[in-house]
Design a protein around this motif. Structure first.
Motif, mmCIF file in Angstrom:
data_model
loop_
_atom_site.group_PDB
_atom_site.id
_atom_site.type_symbol
_atom_site.label_atom_id
_atom_site.label_comp_id
_atom_site.label_asym_id
_atom_site.label_seq_id
_atom_site.Cartn_x
_atom_site.Cartn_y
_atom_site.Cartn_z
ATOM 1 N N PHE A 124 37.910 36.125 38.268
ATOM 2 C CA PHE A 124 38.226 35.123 39.192
ATOM 3 C C PHE A 124 39.456 34.803 39.589
ATOM 4 C CE2 PHE A 124 33.744 33.189 37.706
ATOM 5 C CZ PHE A 124 33.090 34.419 38.163
ATOM 6 N N TYR A 125 40.336 34.478 38.825
ATOM 7 C CA TYR A 125 41.807 34.233 39.194
ATOM 8 C C TYR A 125 42.241 35.302 39.961
ATOM 9 C CZ TYR A 125 46.672 33.021 39.041
ATOM 10 O OH TYR A 125 48.233 32.810 39.489
ATOM 11 N N ALA A 126 42.143 36.602 39.280
ATOM 12 C CA ALA A 126 42.914 37.600 39.989
ATOM 13 C C ALA A 126 42.237 37.729 41.520
ATOM 14 C CB ALA A 126 42.462 39.141 39.325
ATOM 15 N N ALA A 127 41.028 37.842 41.581
ATOM 16 C CA ALA A 127 40.327 37.884 42.994
ATOM 17 C C ALA A 127 40.847 36.844 43.835
ATOM 18 C CB ALA A 127 38.968 38.009 42.869
ATOM 19 N N LEU A 128 40.977 35.678 43.540
ATOM 20 C CA LEU A 128 41.108 34.604 44.264
ATOM 21 C C LEU A 128 42.736 34.483 44.659
ATOM 22 C CD1 LEU A 128 39.012 31.931 42.732
ATOM 23 C CD2 LEU A 128 38.841 32.732 44.954
ATOM 24 N N HIS A 129 43.725 35.144 43.801
ATOM 25 C CA HIS A 129 44.900 35.158 43.873
ATOM 26 C C HIS A 129 45.174 36.127 45.065
ATOM 27 C CE1 HIS A 129 49.094 34.997 43.034
ATOM 28 N NE2 HIS A 129 49.181 36.376 42.971
ATOM 29 N N LEU A 130 44.250 37.124 45.247
ATOM 30 C CA LEU A 130 44.513 38.007 46.148
ATOM 31 C C LEU A 130 44.139 37.757 47.499
ATOM 32 C CD1 LEU A 130 43.295 41.228 44.394
ATOM 33 C CD2 LEU A 130 45.859 40.828 45.117
ATOM 34 N N VAL A 131 42.717 36.995 47.699
ATOM 35 C CA VAL A 131 42.230 36.587 48.848
ATOM 36 C C VAL A 131 42.591 35.115 49.263
ATOM 37 C CG1 VAL A 131 40.762 38.398 48.465
ATOM 38 C CG2 VAL A 131 40.188 36.002 47.853
ATOM 39 N N ALA A 132 42.918 34.438 48.252
ATOM 40 C CA ALA A 132 42.956 32.801 48.518
ATOM 41 C C ALA A 132 44.289 32.196 48.138
ATOM 42 C CB ALA A 132 41.793 32.166 48.387
ATOM 43 N N ARG A 133 45.386 32.892 47.961
ATOM 44 C CA ARG A 133 46.658 32.444 47.000
ATOM 45 C C ARG A 133 47.124 31.177 48.106
ATOM 46 N NH1 ARG A 133 51.271 36.728 46.311
ATOM 47 N NH2 ARG A 133 49.133 37.934 46.847
ATOM 48 N N ARG A 134 46.909 30.867 49.294
ATOM 49 C CA ARG A 134 47.556 29.819 49.797
ATOM 50 C C ARG A 134 46.723 28.414 49.547
ATOM 51 N NH1 ARG A 134 47.853 31.948 56.021
ATOM 52 N NH2 ARG A 134 47.810 33.964 55.130
ATOM 53 N N ASP B 162 30.426 27.745 28.307
ATOM 54 C CA ASP B 162 30.765 28.985 29.206
ATOM 55 C C ASP B 162 31.405 28.744 30.331
ATOM 56 O OD1 ASP B 162 29.220 30.530 27.399
ATOM 57 O OD2 ASP B 162 27.479 30.483 28.688
ATOM 58 N N ILE B 163 31.206 27.625 30.877
ATOM 59 C CA ILE B 163 32.136 27.043 32.082
ATOM 60 C C ILE B 163 33.549 26.827 31.709
ATOM 61 C CG2 ILE B 163 32.645 25.394 33.861
ATOM 62 C CD1 ILE B 163 29.451 25.349 34.403
ATOM 63 N N VAL B 164 33.688 26.123 30.644
ATOM 64 C CA VAL B 164 34.951 25.650 29.859
ATOM 65 C C VAL B 164 35.680 26.952 29.653
ATOM 66 C CG1 VAL B 164 36.004 24.308 27.901
ATOM 67 C CG2 VAL B 164 34.137 23.311 29.107
ATOM 68 N N ALA B 165 34.927 28.036 29.092
ATOM 69 C CA ALA B 165 35.789 29.351 28.463
ATOM 70 C C ALA B 165 36.092 30.112 29.841
ATOM 71 C CB ALA B 165 34.640 30.232 28.062
ATOM 72 N N MET B 166 35.500 29.888 30.987
ATOM 73 C CA MET B 166 36.022 30.345 32.303
ATOM 74 C C MET B 166 37.214 29.897 32.590
ATOM 75 S SD MET B 166 36.225 30.132 35.809
ATOM 76 C CE MET B 166 35.481 28.772 36.143
ATOM 77 N N TRP B 167 37.485 28.401 32.602
ATOM 78 C CA TRP B 167 38.517 27.634 32.831
ATOM 79 C C TRP B 167 39.781 28.260 32.064
ATOM 80 C CZ3 TRP B 167 36.221 21.952 32.700
ATOM 81 C CH2 TRP B 167 35.437 21.707 33.950
ATOM 82 N N LEU B 168 39.418 28.423 30.866
ATOM 83 C CA LEU B 168 40.349 29.023 29.782
ATOM 84 C C LEU B 168 40.952 30.386 30.322
ATOM 85 C CD1 LEU B 168 42.292 28.857 27.070
ATOM 86 C CD2 LEU B 168 40.236 29.753 26.133
ATOM 87 N N GLY B 169 40.086 30.999 30.658
ATOM 88 C CA GLY B 169 40.399 32.352 31.329
ATOM 89 C C GLY B 169 41.133 32.290 32.380
ATOM 90 N N PHE B 170 41.012 31.749 33.558
ATOM 91 C CA PHE B 170 41.660 31.349 34.481
ATOM 92 C C PHE B 170 42.988 30.738 34.306
ATOM 93 C CE2 PHE B 170 42.554 29.179 38.560
ATOM 94 C CZ PHE B 170 42.075 30.041 39.515
ATOM 95 N N ALA B 171 43.077 29.799 33.379
ATOM 96 C CA ALA B 171 44.492 29.059 32.993
ATOM 97 C C ALA B 171 45.278 30.222 32.449
ATOM 98 C CB ALA B 171 44.107 27.841 32.160
ATOM 99 N N ALA C 158 45.090 33.497 33.177
ATOM 100 C CA ALA C 158 45.462 34.366 33.921
ATOM 101 C C ALA C 158 46.736 33.921 34.714
ATOM 102 C CB ALA C 158 44.570 34.696 34.863
ATOM 103 N N ALA C 159 46.746 32.372 35.222
ATOM 104 C CA ALA C 159 47.746 31.891 35.877
ATOM 105 C C ALA C 159 49.057 31.821 35.047
ATOM 106 C CB ALA C 159 47.364 30.332 36.048
ATOM 107 N N ARG C 160 49.164 31.949 33.840
ATOM 108 C CA ARG C 160 50.266 31.777 33.120
ATOM 109 C C ARG C 160 50.718 32.940 32.471
ATOM 110 N NH1 ARG C 160 47.586 27.471 33.332
ATOM 111 N NH2 ARG C 160 48.628 25.476 33.137
ATOM 112 N N LEU C 161 49.851 34.028 32.331
ATOM 113 C CA LEU C 161 50.114 35.449 31.882
ATOM 114 C C LEU C 161 50.827 36.160 33.149
ATOM 115 C CD1 LEU C 161 47.118 36.085 29.364
ATOM 116 C CD2 LEU C 161 49.466 35.669 28.741
ATOM 117 N N PRO C 162 51.677 37.286 32.367
ATOM 118 C CA PRO C 162 51.846 38.298 33.477
ATOM 119 C C PRO C 162 50.583 39.069 33.752
ATOM 120 C CG PRO C 162 52.942 38.745 31.441
ATOM 121 C CD PRO C 162 52.236 37.711 31.166
#
Length: 188
Positions: free
Chosen positions: A69-79, A129-138, A140-144
């Protein structure tokens, strides 16, 4: 999206989690495992307690959702900024948790996968499971980018090797079940 302070976005995220919990409870989902206990980890996939506790072998799939989700939203909704994108990701994840726990999808899991005894997630499990998604999102925001890709691949391969299932196989078997995959998974 309007410019809101950070605390407001965090309140929105928590509100989405709370709303999901309330919807699942209203649907009649079990709040916790029928066994009466709450475990941090339950590692036995083929059991009545699978998807009933805080974490299990499917938790990495939800971390992967956050990475994707981070990758997809970074591409289409970065602003929009990080927290508004996290809210969008949470709506998608919460929607999946609700749909996943409908009778139709539970029955589809039973028919198309090896999860013959699957009867849905507990509300506790869905919330985490939602908390785990937040972890993945966070993460992705910090990792290369390469770090997110490596983490995603490591989780997919690792979980497949241990339980013969993962996010990729789960989606494949729900949408386009293959007998060869089902037979391989059944050989646990």
């Amino acid at each position: 999206m309007p410019s809101l302070p950070r605390w407001a976005w965090i309140a929105i995220l928590l509100g989405l989690l709370a709303a999901t919990v309330l919807i699942l409870l209203a649907m009649g989902r079990e709040p916790i495992c029928k066994c009466g206990s709450i475990k941090l980890w339950h590692g036995e996939v083929i059991s009545a307690e699978n998807s009933q506790h805080i974490t299990d072998w499917y938790t990495p799939s939800h971390i992967a959702h956050g990475l994707i989700f981070y990758a997809a939203l970074h591409l289409v909704a970065r602003r929009l900024g990080l927290l508004p994108r996290a809210a969008i990701a949470t709506v998608v994840e919460a929607g999946w948790e609700i749909v996943e726990n409908t009778d139709a999808v539970i029955q589809r899991y039973r028919e198309a996968t090896i999860a013959l005894d699957y009867f849905g997630d507990s509300v506790l499990n869905s919330g985490f499971d939602i908390v785990a998604m937040w972890l993945g999102f966070a993460l992705a925001a910090r990792l290369p980018v390469w770090g997110s890709v490596a983490l995603l691949l490591a989780m997919e391969v690792g979980v497949a090797l241990v339980i013969r299932d993962n996010l990729t196989l789960n989606v494949l078997m729900l949408l386009w079940p293959l007998d060869a995959v089902k037979e391989w998974q059944a050989a646990r």
